[in-house]
Scaffold this active site. Structure first.
Site, PDB file in Angstrom:
ATOM      1  N   ASN A 179     -12.780  -3.258   2.587  1.00 25.81           N
ATOM      2  CA  ASN A 179     -13.737  -2.154   2.690  1.00 25.81           C
ATOM      3  C   ASN A 179     -14.701  -2.218   1.514  1.00 25.81           C
ATOM      4  O   ASN A 179     -14.283  -2.430   0.366  1.00 25.81           O
ATOM      5  CB  ASN A 179     -12.995  -0.817   2.688  1.00 25.81           C
ATOM      6  CG  ASN A 179     -12.050  -0.692   3.855  1.00 25.81           C
ATOM      7  OD1 ASN A 179     -12.362  -1.114   4.960  1.00 25.81           O
ATOM      8  ND2 ASN A 179     -10.868  -0.127   3.616  1.00 25.81           N
ATOM      9  N   GLU A 185     -12.181   3.345  -1.028  1.00 26.98           N
ATOM     10  CA  GLU A 185     -11.719   4.451  -1.870  1.00 26.98           C
ATOM     11  C   GLU A 185     -11.532   4.025  -3.320  1.00 26.98           C
ATOM     12  O   GLU A 185     -11.785   4.807  -4.233  1.00 26.98           O
ATOM     13  CB  GLU A 185     -10.380   4.990  -1.339  1.00 26.98           C
ATOM     14  CG  GLU A 185     -10.502   5.727  -0.024  1.00 26.98           C
ATOM     15  CD  GLU A 185      -9.146   6.017   0.602  1.00 26.98           C
ATOM     16  OE1 GLU A 185      -8.117   5.813  -0.073  1.00 26.98           O
ATOM     17  OE2 GLU A 185      -9.134   6.414   1.778  1.00 26.98           O
ATOM     18  N   VAL A 186     -11.019   2.820  -3.520  1.00 30.79           N
ATOM     19  CA  VAL A 186     -10.732   2.361  -4.880  1.00 30.79           C
ATOM     20  C   VAL A 186     -11.746   1.276  -5.264  1.00 30.79           C
ATOM     21  O   VAL A 186     -11.809   0.221  -4.627  1.00 30.79           O
ATOM     22  CB  VAL A 186      -9.289   1.807  -4.982  1.00 30.79           C
ATOM     23  CG1 VAL A 186      -9.004   1.332  -6.402  1.00 30.79           C
ATOM     24  CG2 VAL A 186      -8.271   2.858  -4.552  1.00 30.79           C
ATOM     25  N   HIS A 219      -7.002  -5.887   2.248  1.00 28.92           N
ATOM     26  CA  HIS A 219      -5.810  -5.353   2.918  1.00 28.92           C
ATOM     27  C   HIS A 219      -5.242  -6.442   3.831  1.00 28.92           C
ATOM     28  O   HIS A 219      -5.990  -7.072   4.580  1.00 28.92           O
ATOM     29  CB  HIS A 219      -6.174  -4.161   3.813  1.00 28.92           C
ATOM     30  CG  HIS A 219      -6.757  -2.990   3.090  1.00 28.92           C
ATOM     31  ND1 HIS A 219      -6.072  -1.799   2.929  1.00 28.92           N
ATOM     32  CD2 HIS A 219      -7.967  -2.797   2.486  1.00 28.92           C
ATOM     33  CE1 HIS A 219      -6.831  -0.938   2.273  1.00 28.92           C
ATOM     34  NE2 HIS A 219      -7.997  -1.521   2.002  1.00 28.92           N
ATOM     35  N   ASP A 221       0.850  -1.187   0.000  1.00 28.44           N
ATOM     36  CA  ASP A 221       0.000   0.000   0.000  1.00 28.44           C
ATOM     37  C   ASP A 221       0.894   1.249   0.000  1.00 28.44           C
ATOM     38  O   ASP A 221       1.880   1.333   0.739  1.00 28.44           O
ATOM     39  CB  ASP A 221      -0.910   0.004   1.243  1.00 28.44           C
ATOM     40  CG  ASP A 221      -2.043   0.995   1.109  1.00 28.44           C
ATOM     41  OD1 ASP A 221      -3.210   0.565   1.031  1.00 28.44           O
ATOM     42  OD2 ASP A 221      -1.759   2.226   1.090  1.00 28.44           O
ATOM     43  N   ILE A 222       0.516   2.209  -0.819  1.00 33.53           N
ATOM     44  CA  ILE A 222       1.306   3.440  -0.973  1.00 33.53           C
ATOM     45  C   ILE A 222       1.257   4.313   0.291  1.00 33.53           C
ATOM     46  O   ILE A 222       2.153   5.133   0.524  1.00 33.53           O
ATOM     47  CB  ILE A 222       0.804   4.212  -2.228  1.00 33.53           C
ATOM     48  CG1 ILE A 222       1.881   5.085  -2.812  1.00 33.53           C
ATOM     49  CG2 ILE A 222      -0.458   4.994  -1.946  1.00 33.53           C
ATOM     50  CD1 ILE A 222       1.538   5.615  -4.201  1.00 33.53           C
ATOM     51  N   HIS A 268     -10.438  -5.584  -3.490  1.00 32.88           N
ATOM     52  CA  HIS A 268      -9.127  -5.817  -2.867  1.00 32.88           C
ATOM     53  C   HIS A 268      -9.296  -6.125  -1.388  1.00 32.88           C
ATOM     54  O   HIS A 268     -10.292  -5.752  -0.763  1.00 32.88           O
ATOM     55  CB  HIS A 268      -8.204  -4.612  -3.050  1.00 32.88           C
ATOM     56  CG  HIS A 268      -8.756  -3.330  -2.499  1.00 32.88           C
ATOM     57  ND1 HIS A 268      -9.682  -2.564  -3.176  1.00 32.88           N
ATOM     58  CD2 HIS A 268      -8.517  -2.677  -1.332  1.00 32.88           C
ATOM     59  CE1 HIS A 268      -9.981  -1.502  -2.457  1.00 32.88           C
ATOM     60  NE2 HIS A 268      -9.291  -1.542  -1.323  1.00 32.88           N
TER      61      HIS A 268
HETATM   62  P1  AMP Z   1      -9.781   1.210   0.235  1.00 35.80           P
HETATM   63  O1  AMP Z   1     -10.137   2.375   1.091  1.00 35.80           O
HETATM   64  O2  AMP Z   1     -10.075  -0.115   0.879  1.00 35.80           O
HETATM   65  O3  AMP Z   1     -10.348   1.340  -1.164  1.00 35.80           O
HETATM   66  O4  AMP Z   1      -8.191   1.225   0.104  1.00 35.80           O
HETATM   67  C1  AMP Z   1      -7.493   1.725  -0.978  1.00 35.80           C
HETATM   68  C2  AMP Z   1      -6.036   1.695  -0.624  1.00 35.80           C
HETATM   69  O5  AMP Z   1      -5.283   1.824  -1.798  1.00 35.80           O
HETATM   70  C3  AMP Z   1      -5.578   2.796   0.328  1.00 35.80           C
HETATM   71  O6  AMP Z   1      -5.026   2.211   1.519  1.00 35.80           O
HETATM   72  C4  AMP Z   1      -4.514   3.549  -0.479  1.00 35.80           C
HETATM   73  O7  AMP Z   1      -3.432   3.985   0.310  1.00 35.80           O
HETATM   74  C5  AMP Z   1      -4.101   2.522  -1.500  1.00 35.80           C
HETATM   75  N1  AMP Z   1      -3.591   3.036  -2.766  1.00 35.80           N
HETATM   76  C6  AMP Z   1      -4.160   3.974  -3.559  1.00 35.80           C
HETATM   77  N2  AMP Z   1      -3.416   4.144  -4.678  1.00 35.80           N
HETATM   78  C7  AMP Z   1      -2.382   3.270  -4.588  1.00 35.80           C
HETATM   79  C8  AMP Z   1      -1.274   2.954  -5.439  1.00 35.80           C
HETATM   80  N3  AMP Z   1      -1.095   3.573  -6.615  1.00 35.80           N
HETATM   81  N4  AMP Z   1      -0.393   2.002  -5.025  1.00 35.80           N
HETATM   82  C9  AMP Z   1      -0.572   1.376  -3.840  1.00 35.80           C
HETATM   83  N5  AMP Z   1      -1.597   1.616  -3.010  1.00 35.80           N
HETATM   84  C10 AMP Z   1      -2.484   2.557  -3.378  1.00 35.80           C
END
Ligand code: AMP
Length: 117
Positions: free
Chosen positions: A90, A98-99, A105, A32-33, A103
């Site tokens: 999530n 967020e994405v 974690h 994770d970034i 996925h």
């Molecule tokens: P979620 O809130 O479960 O959708 O988590 C999305 C996660 O993706 C967050 O913890 C971000 O820090 C992570 N994230 C977003 N962009 C990137 C990226 N380019 N590379 C790695 N992790 C990312």
């Protein structure tokens, strides 16, 4: 409805880089970034699914089994099994997703707090 305009889809396409931990035909795992724990890795599906709910509704049984095995293989690569770890997914607005690409974690490498908010 899955929308390809998201960062994880771009990583799968090779248009964005990622710090890879594990990969097979069902999943890709990378750091994770913006880590929330000492070890914070994301395992994303190779297939186009919005979230856990969408994945379980639409994916074939071999994809579901393959994905969860990929999480386990990632845990082995990270050597987290002895001290323990947490897996979280999530889902949607209330879940804080967020994405919009399915996925999970993996969090570990240290003692985590009991409650997640
Ligand atoms: P979620 O809130 O479960 O959708 O988590 C999305 C996660 O993706 C967050 O913890 C971000 O820090 C992570 N994230 C977003 N962009 C990137 C990226 N380019 N590379 C790695 N992790 C990312």
């Amino acid at each position: 409805m899955y929308n390809e305009n998201n960062v994880f889809h771009k990583i799968l396409e090779g248009k964005l880089g990622a710090n890879k931990v594990y990969e097979d035909e069902y999943a890709l795992a990378f750091y994770d970034i913006n880590p929330s724990a000492k070890v914070h890795v994301l395992v994303i599906s190779k297939g186009a699914y919005v979230n856990y709910h969408d994945f379980l509704n639409r994916a074939a049984a071999n994809e579901v089994a393959g994905f969860f095995k990929a999480i386990n293989e990632t845990v082995k690569v990270l050597e987290l099994s002895e001290d323990g770890f947490r897996i979280v997914s999530n889902i949607g607005t209330n879940g804080g997703q967020e994405v919009p690409h399915f996925h999970v974690h993996i969090l570990g490498g240290e003692k985590l707090g009991h409650v997640l908010v």
